[in-house]
Motif scaffolding. Structure first.
Motif, mmCIF file in Angstrom:
data_model
loop_
_atom_site.group_PDB
_atom_site.id
_atom_site.type_symbol
_atom_site.label_atom_id
_atom_site.label_comp_id
_atom_site.label_asym_id
_atom_site.label_seq_id
_atom_site.Cartn_x
_atom_site.Cartn_y
_atom_site.Cartn_z
ATOM 1 N N PRO A 290 90.031 14.319 -22.660
ATOM 2 C CA PRO A 290 89.733 13.889 -21.282
ATOM 3 C C PRO A 290 89.231 12.444 -21.261
ATOM 4 C CG PRO A 290 88.719 16.023 -21.783
ATOM 5 C CD PRO A 290 89.216 15.465 -23.083
ATOM 6 N N PRO A 291 89.437 11.734 -20.150
ATOM 7 C CA PRO A 291 88.886 10.375 -20.039
ATOM 8 C C PRO A 291 87.381 10.378 -20.294
ATOM 9 C CG PRO A 291 90.372 10.835 -18.208
ATOM 10 C CD PRO A 291 90.174 12.138 -18.943
ATOM 11 N N TRP B 182 85.194 12.285 -30.158
ATOM 12 C CA TRP B 182 84.576 13.102 -31.194
ATOM 13 C C TRP B 182 83.528 12.288 -31.950
ATOM 14 C CZ3 TRP B 182 84.825 18.199 -31.846
ATOM 15 C CH2 TRP B 182 85.884 18.886 -31.255
ATOM 16 N N HIS B 183 82.417 12.964 -32.314
ATOM 17 C CA HIS B 183 81.330 12.340 -33.069
ATOM 18 C C HIS B 183 80.829 13.321 -34.121
ATOM 19 C CE1 HIS B 183 80.766 9.117 -30.005
ATOM 20 N NE2 HIS B 183 81.106 10.078 -29.158
ATOM 21 N N GLU C 286 81.764 14.152 -23.745
ATOM 22 C CA GLU C 286 82.416 13.597 -22.565
ATOM 23 C C GLU C 286 81.354 12.990 -21.659
ATOM 24 O OE1 GLU C 286 85.646 15.047 -19.199
ATOM 25 O OE2 GLU C 286 84.050 16.435 -19.790
ATOM 26 N N ASN C 287 81.359 11.660 -21.577
ATOM 27 C CA ASN C 287 80.398 10.941 -20.728
ATOM 28 C C ASN C 287 78.962 11.393 -20.993
ATOM 29 O OD1 ASN C 287 82.521 9.505 -19.398
ATOM 30 N ND2 ASN C 287 82.885 11.298 -18.096
ATOM 31 N N GLY C 288 78.637 11.501 -22.292
ATOM 32 C CA GLY C 288 77.280 11.833 -22.694
ATOM 33 C C GLY C 288 76.963 13.312 -22.764
ATOM 34 N N LYS C 289 77.926 14.177 -22.416
ATOM 35 C CA LYS C 289 77.685 15.620 -22.412
ATOM 36 C C LYS C 289 78.560 16.301 -23.458
ATOM 37 C CE LYS C 289 77.983 19.736 -19.487
ATOM 38 N NZ LYS C 289 78.310 20.266 -18.141
ATOM 39 N N GLY C 290 77.989 17.263 -24.187
ATOM 40 C CA GLY C 290 78.755 18.011 -25.166
ATOM 41 C C GLY C 290 79.622 19.062 -24.488
ATOM 42 N N GLY D 210 88.634 26.937 -19.047
ATOM 43 C CA GLY D 210 89.853 26.546 -18.357
ATOM 44 C C GLY D 210 90.307 25.122 -18.590
ATOM 45 N N ARG D 211 89.676 24.400 -19.501
ATOM 46 C CA ARG D 211 90.031 22.996 -19.753
ATOM 47 C C ARG D 211 90.756 22.799 -21.080
ATOM 48 N NH1 ARG D 211 85.399 18.837 -19.037
ATOM 49 N NH2 ARG D 211 87.244 17.502 -18.947
ATOM 50 N N ARG D 212 91.049 23.886 -21.773
ATOM 51 C CA ARG D 212 91.737 23.864 -23.070
ATOM 52 C C ARG D 212 90.907 23.147 -24.142
ATOM 53 N NH1 ARG D 212 97.976 22.661 -23.066
ATOM 54 N NH2 ARG D 212 97.737 23.935 -24.944
ATOM 55 N N ILE D 213 89.602 23.261 -24.012
ATOM 56 C CA ILE D 213 88.710 22.648 -24.999
ATOM 57 C C ILE D 213 88.939 23.274 -26.370
ATOM 58 C CG2 ILE D 213 86.315 22.175 -25.626
ATOM 59 C CD1 ILE D 213 87.284 20.698 -23.119
ATOM 60 N N GLY D 214 89.178 24.593 -26.406
ATOM 61 C CA GLY D 214 89.418 25.260 -27.686
ATOM 62 C C GLY D 214 90.593 24.658 -28.432
#
Length: 234
Positions: free
Chosen positions: A94-95, A99-100, A148-152, A176-180
Motif C-alpha cells: 500500500p502507499p 518493511w522494517h 504503513e504511515n507509522g502503524k503496524g 480484507g486487505r490481503r496483508i497475509g
C-alpha cells in the motif's frame, strides 16, 4: 526426566507443556498416568485453566489413558512445506507502507500486531512483552514488520538457517486487505534467497485457521504431517 509447564498462556487460559530428558524417547503407561496427574495438580496451583497436549510419538501409545484423564480432541496442527515458491509476482505494498526489522525500533508495534492478530486463534500463544523483546534479540530469530504511515499492519517471524516460518500475522483491524499475502511475499524474499540446498520453506498452522490454510495453499504449501492436539480443562 522433567516437565516444563510453560508460562505462556493462550486463548481461554490454556497452557502448553514440554517433556524433556525422557530416556530413549519412550514413555511407559504408569509414567504417563503419573505425569498427567502431577501436571493437573501443578497447573491449578499456577492458575492454568486448561492444558494442551500434542499427540507426538511419545504420547500416541497412551491415548486411551490420556482420554481417561479428561483430555479431548481440540484441534490438529498441520506441518506444511513449500518446495515451489513460484506462486506469482509480489503484491504491491500500500502507499506509505514499507518493511522494517522489528528490533529494536519497532518492537512495541510488533508486540501490538502480534497480540491483536493472534487474538482468539486456537493454538496461538503470545508471550509476555518482556519475553517477546528477549527472543527478538536472539541471533537465529528474524522478525520483520510491515509499517504503513507509522502503524503496524502485518509481521513475519522466521528462523535461520532452517527456513522455518514461525509467524505470519496481520493486525486485527486489517482484514480484507490481503496483508497475509504480502507477508508471504516477504517470506519468499527473505528465505528463498538464503536457503541452503534449495531447502523448502516450512510452517505449522492450526486446522481451524482455514483462512490461513487457504493462503498457504495458494503459495504452494502442502500438508506433510498432521498432529492431533488434545485439551483438558481444570
Amino acid at each position: 526426566m522433567a516437565v516444563i509447564l510453560d508460562t505462556i498462556i493462550g486463548v481461554n487460559g490454556v497452557v502448553p507443556f514440554e517433556v524433556v530428558g525422557l530416556a530413549d524417547g519412550r514413555m511407559n503407561g504408569s509414567l504417563a498416568t503419573d505425569l498427567l496427574a502431577e501436571l493437573a495438580a501443578r497447573a491449578t496451583k499456577l492458575g492454568a485453566r486448561s492444558n494442551e497436549l500434542a499427540m507426538t510419538p511419545i504420547w500416541q501409545p497412551h491415548r486411551a489413558a490420556i482420554e481417561a484423564a479428561g483430555y479431548r480432541h481440540y484441534y490438529s496442527d498441520y506441518d506444511m512445506s513449500c518446495r515451489n515458491p513460484a506462486w506469482g509476482p509480489d503484491l504491491p505494498l500500500p502507499p506509505g507502507a514499507a518493511w522494517h526489522d522489528a528490533w529494536p525500533d519497532w518492537a512495541d508495534v510488533y508486540i501490538d500486531v502480534l497480540t491483536t492478530g493472534f487474538a482468539d486463534v486456537p493454538g496461538a500463544f503470545v508471550p509476555k512483552p518482556e519475553e517477546i523483546r528477549r527472543y527478538l534479540q536472539q541471533s537465529g530469530i528474524k522478525a520483520r514488520i510491515l509499517i504503513e504511515n507509522g502503524k503496524g499492519i502485518g509481521l513475519l517471524r522466521y528462523t535461520e538457517p532452517n527456513t522455518y516460518i514461525n509467524a505470519v500475522v496481520r493486525a486485527g483491524d486489517q482484514k480484507g486487505r490481503r496483508i497475509g499475502q504480502m507477508v508471504m511475499d516477504e517470506a519468499r524474499r527473505c528465505l528463498v534467497r538464503q536457503a541452503e540446498n534449495d531447502a523448502p520453506m516450512t510452517l505449522t498452522v492450526v486446522d481451524k485457521n482455514t483462512a490461513a490454510i487457504e493462503l498457504y495453499r495458494r503459495c504452494n504449501f502442502d500438508i506433510d504431517r498432521e498432529v492431533a492436539v488434545l485439551i483438558r480443562h481444570f
